[in-house]
Design a protein around this motif. Structure first.
Motif, PDB file in Angstrom:
ATOM      1  N   ASP A   1      -2.281   6.796  -8.367  1.00  0.00           N
ATOM      2  CA  ASP A   1      -2.162   6.310  -7.236  1.00  0.00           C
ATOM      3  C   ASP A   1      -2.942   7.945  -6.238  1.00  0.00           C
ATOM      4  O   ASP A   1      -3.076   6.497  -4.909  1.00  0.00           O
ATOM      5  N   GLY A   2      -3.536   8.467  -7.209  1.00  0.00           N
ATOM      6  CA  GLY A   2      -4.378   9.348  -6.263  1.00  0.00           C
ATOM      7  C   GLY A   2      -4.360  10.806  -6.632  1.00  0.00           C
ATOM      8  O   GLY A   2      -3.738  11.162  -7.763  1.00  0.00           O
ATOM      9  N   THR A   3      -5.333  11.485  -6.191  1.00  0.00           N
ATOM     10  CA  THR A   3      -5.489  12.719  -6.537  1.00  0.00           C
ATOM     11  C   THR A   3      -5.389  14.350  -6.094  1.00  0.00           C
ATOM     12  O   THR A   3      -5.566  14.947  -6.811  1.00  0.00           O
ATOM     13  N   THR A   4      -4.746  13.717  -4.923  1.00  0.00           N
ATOM     14  CA  THR A   4      -4.656  15.287  -3.658  1.00  0.00           C
ATOM     15  C   THR A   4      -3.108  14.562  -4.036  1.00  0.00           C
ATOM     16  O   THR A   4      -1.934  13.388  -3.369  1.00  0.00           O
ATOM     17  N   LEU A   5      -2.219  16.127  -3.176  1.00  0.00           N
ATOM     18  CA  LEU A   5      -0.439  14.894  -2.450  1.00  0.00           C
ATOM     19  C   LEU A   5      -0.634  14.289  -1.505  1.00  0.00           C
ATOM     20  O   LEU A   5      -0.525  13.489  -1.469  1.00  0.00           O
ATOM     21  N   GLU A   6      -1.724  14.529  -0.456  1.00  0.00           N
ATOM     22  CA  GLU A   6      -2.033  13.812   0.399  1.00  0.00           C
ATOM     23  C   GLU A   6      -1.908  11.871   0.202  1.00  0.00           C
ATOM     24  O   GLU A   6      -1.525  11.156   0.948  1.00  0.00           O
ATOM     25  N   GLN A   7      -3.036  12.069  -0.458  1.00  0.00           N
ATOM     26  CA  GLN A   7      -3.293  11.254  -1.156  1.00  0.00           C
ATOM     27  C   GLN A   7      -1.764   9.773  -1.794  1.00  0.00           C
ATOM     28  O   GLN A   7      -1.580   8.609  -1.602  1.00  0.00           O
ATOM     29  N   VAL A   8      -1.337  10.701  -2.759  1.00  0.00           N
ATOM     30  CA  VAL A   8      -0.363   9.688  -3.356  1.00  0.00           C
ATOM     31  C   VAL A   8       0.437   9.695  -2.283  1.00  0.00           C
ATOM     32  O   VAL A   8       2.143   9.319  -2.255  1.00  0.00           O
ATOM     33  N   LEU A   9       1.151  10.613  -1.185  1.00  0.00           N
ATOM     34  CA  LEU A   9       1.733  10.592  -0.298  1.00  0.00           C
ATOM     35  C   LEU A   9       1.851   8.981   0.317  1.00  0.00           C
ATOM     36  O   LEU A   9       3.056   8.586   0.498  1.00  0.00           O
ATOM     37  N   LYS A  10       0.481   9.387   0.809  1.00  0.00           N
ATOM     38  CA  LYS A  10       0.884   7.920   1.548  1.00  0.00           C
ATOM     39  C   LYS A  10       1.227   6.560   0.601  1.00  0.00           C
ATOM     40  O   LYS A  10       1.315   5.686   1.350  1.00  0.00           O
ATOM     41  N   VAL A  11       0.783   6.593  -0.412  1.00  0.00           N
ATOM     42  CA  VAL A  11       0.943   5.516  -1.193  1.00  0.00           C
ATOM     43  C   VAL A  11       2.616   5.244  -1.985  1.00  0.00           C
ATOM     44  O   VAL A  11       2.791   4.568  -1.464  1.00  0.00           O
ATOM     45  N   ALA A  12       2.682   6.189  -2.175  1.00  0.00           N
ATOM     46  CA  ALA A  12       4.448   6.771  -2.352  1.00  0.00           C
ATOM     47  C   ALA A  12       5.190   6.051  -0.174  1.00  0.00           C
ATOM     48  O   ALA A  12       6.393   4.969  -0.296  1.00  0.00           O
ATOM     49  N   ASP A  13       4.288   5.990   0.262  1.00  0.00           N
ATOM     50  CA  ASP A  13       5.322   5.703   1.774  1.00  0.00           C
ATOM     51  C   ASP A  13       5.140   4.525   1.806  1.00  0.00           C
ATOM     52  O   ASP A  13       5.756   3.399   2.230  1.00  0.00           O
ATOM     53  N   ALA A  14       4.000   3.969   1.375  1.00  0.00           N
ATOM     54  CA  ALA A  14       3.758   2.179   2.002  1.00  0.00           C
ATOM     55  C   ALA A  14       4.797   2.127   0.907  1.00  0.00           C
ATOM     56  O   ALA A  14       4.960   0.494   1.407  1.00  0.00           O
ATOM     57  N   SER A  15       4.890   2.867  -0.668  1.00  0.00           N
ATOM     58  CA  SER A  15       5.619   1.770  -1.801  1.00  0.00           C
ATOM     59  C   SER A  15       7.345   1.811  -0.989  1.00  0.00           C
ATOM     60  O   SER A  15       8.232   1.167  -0.871  1.00  0.00           O
ATOM     61  N   LEU A  16       7.835   2.755   0.099  1.00  0.00           N
ATOM     62  CA  LEU A  16       9.178   3.318   0.401  1.00  0.00           C
ATOM     63  C   LEU A  16       9.083   2.150   1.451  1.00  0.00           C
ATOM     64  O   LEU A  16      10.325   1.409   1.368  1.00  0.00           O
ATOM     65  N   TYR A  17       7.976   1.538   2.350  1.00  0.00           N
ATOM     66  CA  TYR A  17       7.950   0.355   3.344  1.00  0.00           C
ATOM     67  C   TYR A  17       8.289  -0.319   2.712  1.00  0.00           C
ATOM     68  O   TYR A  17       8.937  -1.835   3.197  1.00  0.00           O
TER      69      TYR A  17
END
Length: 413
Positions: free
Chosen positions: A371-387
């Motif tokens: 879902d991403g190659t950097t922490l920032e990218q993965v956090l954004k995807v996880a945040d979208a999953s949270l919502y």
């Protein structure tokens, strides 16, 4: 605990009663008094440094007195070394641990473990034929090395044993201590060994140990203050900045090793209602309880942090690749969700003591590198999953799935 204290006392009595032991001499008594004096001076100077620590946290003192107790173990008969240890720890109790409200029985147990560790160290030096008389005395140097090892081993095993027997399994790190703490103890013992050798040549040279041991106190203090600065005060977890720094390094390691990691973002549902109904202090108790639950629900090497408010974050490292990794992420997320749902938090409110239950948490997750190659990218995807979990009704887990690439349309389609 009583068995260890009895063993320490029995070892002293046995040494005093041993007919093969040479009687105490005035020189040995003077040396014991000198080492005790240096320890007292060390403690008095160190308490000024450690006072800064008390302003930052509940930890009141970092004990480096083993530099003197180890030197006493190498230089003095075991019974006389035990007397030095008893006086050193009695002074520590009066000046440090009693004001910090440490239970007396715990301090007595610690003293007993040090007496036994010192006895083991003395035996190692005796086995080697005494302290090294010259740089070429390999046996003497080996004796000090073995003495350091035995001192650490005996002390660690006895302390770990009582922790394991008197509490639930706290984890290996809690039992044996962190690597840097053990390294500091070994360094302190090495200084004690050097002090013992220096006394054999020129006794007053041992006073030169005081400046570096005080510098060690300051170095430990700096490290401790750094830890305080990286810790969330309400929950004891990593704060947002510290978690992101450590998580970024973990993601980078996963990328370099072609491994898999995952991020979970957890948000307490309707937490504002807890604050409104019971007050912010009760809310803080709930946050602390949730933090403890999350920390206990993941592996020791996983990173748990608080992002702020009622939002927590977890980095799961060293996961299997592909579908197996995603299944493990979902399993962990569901376990954490259930553990929070089962929480019952006792709190003190203006209306009296009560228990807060019925909590729930929404969880979103994403993986590296899917879902991403950097922490920032993965956090954004996880945040979208949270919502997505919030929109789905809360108290849910939503883990980002693999990107679906539409199949090319055929002429028939």
């Amino acid at each position: 605990m009583l068995a260890v204290e009895a063993a320490a006392l029995a070892s002293v009595v046995a040494n005093l009663a041993d007919p093969g032991r040479a009687p105490f001499t005035g020189e040995a008594g003077a040396l014991a008094a000198f080492l005790t004096l240096l320890s007292v001076v060390h403690t008095e100077l160190a308490t000024g440094i450690e006072r800064i620590r008390r302003r930052a946290s509940e930890t009141s003192y970092f004990d480096l007195s083993s530099v003197w107790t180890f030197a006493a173990a190498l230089l003095l008969p075991p019974a006389l070394a035990a007397a030095v240890i008893a006086v050193v720890y009695l002074h520590l109790w009066r000046r440090v641990w009693r004001p910090a409200k440490v239970p007396l029985h715990r301090h007595v147990y610690t003293t007993a473990t040090v007496v036994l560790a010192a006895g083991a160290a003395h035996s190692a030096v005796e086995w080697a034929g005494g302290l090294p008389a010259s740089p070429d005395d390999v046996a003497g140097v080996a004796g000090i090395a073995v003495a350091v090892l035995l001192y650490v081993l005996v002390n660690t095993v006895l302390v770990a044993g009582v922790i394991a027997l008197t509490s639930e399994w706290p984890g290996l790190r809690c039992l044996v201590g962190r690597l840097d703490d053990n390294a500091l103890e070994v360094a302190t013992l090495c200084m004690g060994g050097l002090a013992a050798v220096a006394i054999g040549a020129t006794p007053w040279l041992v006073a030169l140990v005081l400046p570096p041991i005080l510098v060690l106190h300051r170095a430990v203090l700096v490290r401790h203050l750094e830890e305080v600065a990286s810790t969330d005060g309400k929950t004891g977890l990593l704060n947002s900045a510290a978690w992101q720094a450590e998580a970024a390094r973990a993601v980078l390691r996963a990328q370099r090793g072609r491994g898999t990691a995952a991020v979970l973002i957890l948000d307490l549902d309707h937490f504002k209602l807890v604050n409104d109904a019971h007050g912010h202090l009760a809310g803080d108790d709930v946050l602390a309880a949730v933090a403890t639950t999350l920390r206990g629900g993941v592996r020791e090497g996983d990173l748990v942090g608080r992002f702020g408010g009622e939002e927590f974050v977890v980095l799961l490292a060293d996961l299997p690749p592909g579908a197996l990794g995603r299944a493990e992420v979902r399993s962990v997320a569901e376990r954490l969700r259930r553990m929070v749902a089962e929480l019952e938090v006792p709190v003190c409110t203006p209306d009296g003591n009560l228990t807060i239950a019925g909590l729930s948490v929404s969880v979103g997750g994403a993986s590296v590198p899917d879902d991403g190659t950097t922490l920032e990218q993965v956090l954004k995807v996880a945040d979208a999953s949270l919502y997505a979990a919030k929109r789905g009704g809360r108290n849910l887990v939503r883990i980002a799935g693999p990107v679906q690439i539409p199949a090319p349309r055929t002429a028939a389609g």
